[in-house]
Design a protein around this motif. Structure first.
Motif, short mmCIF file in Angstrom:
data_model
loop_
_atom_site.label_atom_id
_atom_site.label_comp_id
_atom_site.label_asym_id
_atom_site.label_seq_id
_atom_site.Cartn_x
_atom_site.Cartn_y
_atom_site.Cartn_z
N ARG A 267 -11.66 7.19 -8.20
CA ARG A 267 -11.40 6.10 -7.26
C ARG A 267 -11.62 6.62 -5.86
NH1 ARG A 267 -5.85 3.14 -8.79
NH2 ARG A 267 -6.47 1.92 -6.98
N VAL A 268 -12.29 5.84 -5.04
CA VAL A 268 -12.57 6.23 -3.67
C VAL A 268 -11.88 5.24 -2.73
CG1 VAL A 268 -14.37 6.60 -1.94
CG2 VAL A 268 -14.77 7.27 -4.32
N PHE A 269 -11.18 5.78 -1.74
CA PHE A 269 -10.46 4.98 -0.76
C PHE A 269 -11.08 5.18 0.61
CE2 PHE A 269 -7.59 6.17 -4.14
CZ PHE A 269 -6.91 5.00 -4.43
N SER A 270 -11.23 4.11 1.36
CA SER A 270 -11.72 4.15 2.73
C SER A 270 -10.65 3.55 3.63
CB SER A 270 -13.01 3.35 2.87
OG SER A 270 -14.02 3.91 2.06
N VAL B 218 -2.59 6.33 2.38
CA VAL B 218 -3.66 5.95 1.46
C VAL B 218 -3.09 5.31 0.19
CG1 VAL B 218 -5.71 6.75 0.22
CG2 VAL B 218 -5.05 7.84 2.38
N PHE B 219 -2.22 6.01 -0.52
CA PHE B 219 -1.66 5.47 -1.77
C PHE B 219 -0.37 6.19 -2.11
CE2 PHE B 219 -4.87 8.65 -3.02
CZ PHE B 219 -4.10 9.54 -3.73
N ASP B 220 0.33 5.62 -3.08
CA ASP B 220 1.52 6.24 -3.66
C ASP B 220 1.29 6.40 -5.16
OD1 ASP B 220 2.73 6.04 -1.18
OD2 ASP B 220 4.19 4.52 -1.79
N PHE B 221 1.85 7.45 -5.70
CA PHE B 221 1.98 7.59 -7.14
C PHE B 221 3.41 7.17 -7.46
CE2 PHE B 221 -0.87 11.28 -6.21
CZ PHE B 221 -1.97 10.86 -6.92
N VAL B 222 3.59 6.31 -8.43
CA VAL B 222 4.93 5.95 -8.88
C VAL B 222 5.02 6.43 -10.32
CG1 VAL B 222 6.59 4.11 -9.28
CG2 VAL B 222 5.00 3.97 -7.34
N TYR C 116 5.71 9.24 -4.95
CA TYR C 116 5.02 10.31 -4.22
C TYR C 116 4.03 9.64 -3.25
CZ TYR C 116 6.66 13.21 -8.10
OH TYR C 116 7.43 13.87 -9.03
N GLN C 117 3.94 10.14 -2.02
CA GLN C 117 3.06 9.55 -1.02
C GLN C 117 1.91 10.48 -0.68
OE1 GLN C 117 5.05 8.85 2.70
NE2 GLN C 117 5.50 6.74 2.20
N TYR C 118 0.73 9.88 -0.46
CA TYR C 118 -0.43 10.62 0.02
C TYR C 118 -0.86 10.01 1.36
CZ TYR C 118 -4.86 12.98 0.39
OH TYR C 118 -5.89 13.75 0.84
N ILE C 119 -0.81 10.82 2.42
CA ILE C 119 -1.10 10.37 3.79
C ILE C 119 -2.13 11.30 4.40
CG2 ILE C 119 -0.12 10.08 6.11
CD1 ILE C 119 2.54 9.36 4.77
N VAL C 120 -3.06 10.73 5.17
CA VAL C 120 -4.04 11.50 5.94
C VAL C 120 -3.65 11.40 7.41
CG1 VAL C 120 -6.47 11.64 6.66
CG2 VAL C 120 -5.89 11.11 4.27
N ASN C 121 -3.68 12.56 8.09
CA ASN C 121 -3.33 12.62 9.51
C ASN C 121 -4.51 13.12 10.33
OD1 ASN C 121 -1.81 15.08 11.49
ND2 ASN C 121 -1.65 12.93 11.97
N ILE D 226 -0.75 4.05 -9.77
CA ILE D 226 -1.28 4.28 -8.43
C ILE D 226 -1.10 2.98 -7.67
CG2 ILE D 226 -3.30 4.90 -7.05
CD1 ILE D 226 -2.32 7.07 -9.07
N GLU D 227 -0.35 3.01 -6.57
CA GLU D 227 -0.19 1.85 -5.70
C GLU D 227 -0.98 2.09 -4.43
OE1 GLU D 227 3.93 0.98 -4.96
OE2 GLU D 227 4.30 0.42 -7.05
N GLU D 228 -2.08 1.34 -4.27
CA GLU D 228 -2.88 1.48 -3.05
C GLU D 228 -2.08 0.88 -1.90
OE1 GLU D 228 -7.20 0.28 -1.17
OE2 GLU D 228 -6.86 0.00 -3.31
N VAL D 229 -1.89 1.67 -0.83
CA VAL D 229 -1.19 1.21 0.37
C VAL D 229 -2.22 0.84 1.43
CG1 VAL D 229 0.48 1.81 2.17
CG2 VAL D 229 0.84 2.60 -0.19
N ASN D 230 -3.12 1.77 1.73
CA ASN D 230 -4.24 1.57 2.65
C ASN D 230 -3.81 0.91 3.96
OD1 ASN D 230 -6.90 2.12 3.20
ND2 ASN D 230 -7.61 0.11 2.56
N ALA D 231 -2.89 1.59 4.67
CA ALA D 231 -2.35 1.04 5.90
C ALA D 231 -2.16 2.14 6.94
CB ALA D 231 -1.02 0.36 5.63
#
Length: 167
Positions: free
Chosen positions: A96-99, A111-115, A65-70, A124-129
């Motif tokens: 957890r806080v992501f910047s 931001v991250f993926d749930f696997v 599952y992907q979490y993306i901010v647009n 939780i796989e932090e992608v942060n890209a």
């Protein structure tokens, strides 16, 4: 949560469905039911500051599952990185806080993926890209999880701890 600019950031949440397709939870589709579990975009502030609040009661399908901010709207030149943007993930009693990352900024922050494994374990796989917004790495061998782990790993991105920044 974010600052005054950009005016509106959007949550995009993708994941597997029972038939092997992908669902897309976002401002147009604020409720998605997958394998009899409904995911909600509970709060969708569109006038600066946020928040956007997404609730995931339980994962009932294995997959990614992907979490993306647009960056949806705002002044020319305003970016996700320039704003004090953050994503807060509540995992049971842990927060957890992501910047956003430094680097060449785009309008999409992955931001991250749930696997979710076949046994229901959640990683939780932090992608942060910065990305182009595609969902190319969302995979869905959509196996049904017979005993989902409701509070052992991830229970939800919290609605109970809503807060708003004063303008």
């Amino acid at each position: 949560m974010w600052g005054e600019e950009p005016k509106n950031l959007d949550t995009h949440f993708y994941g597997p469905t029972e038939d092997g397709d992908l669902f897309h939870l976002y401002y147009v589709e604020k409720e998605v039911t997958v394998n009899s579990t409904t995911f909600y975009l509970d709060v969708d502030d569109t006038n600066s500051y946020g928040p956007k609040i997404l609730t995931i009661p339980v994962f009932t399908l294995a997959g990614r599952y992907q979490y993306i901010v647009n960056r949806y709207s705002g002044e020319s030149g305003s970016t996700i990185l320039q704003s004090p943007t953050r994503v807060e993930l509540n995992l049971g009693s842990q927060i957890r806080v992501f910047s956003p990352p430094e680097g060449e900024v785009s309008d999409y922050w992955h931001v991250f993926d749930f696997v979710v494994s076949e046994s229901g374990d959640i990683t939780i796989e932090e992608v942060n890209a910065w990305t182009d917004g595609s969902t190319s790495n969302v995979s869905a061998p959509a196996s049904v999880i017979t005993e989902p782990l409701l509070y052992n790993s991830l229970s939800k991105i919290s609605v109970q701890q809503k807060y708003y920044k004063s303008k």
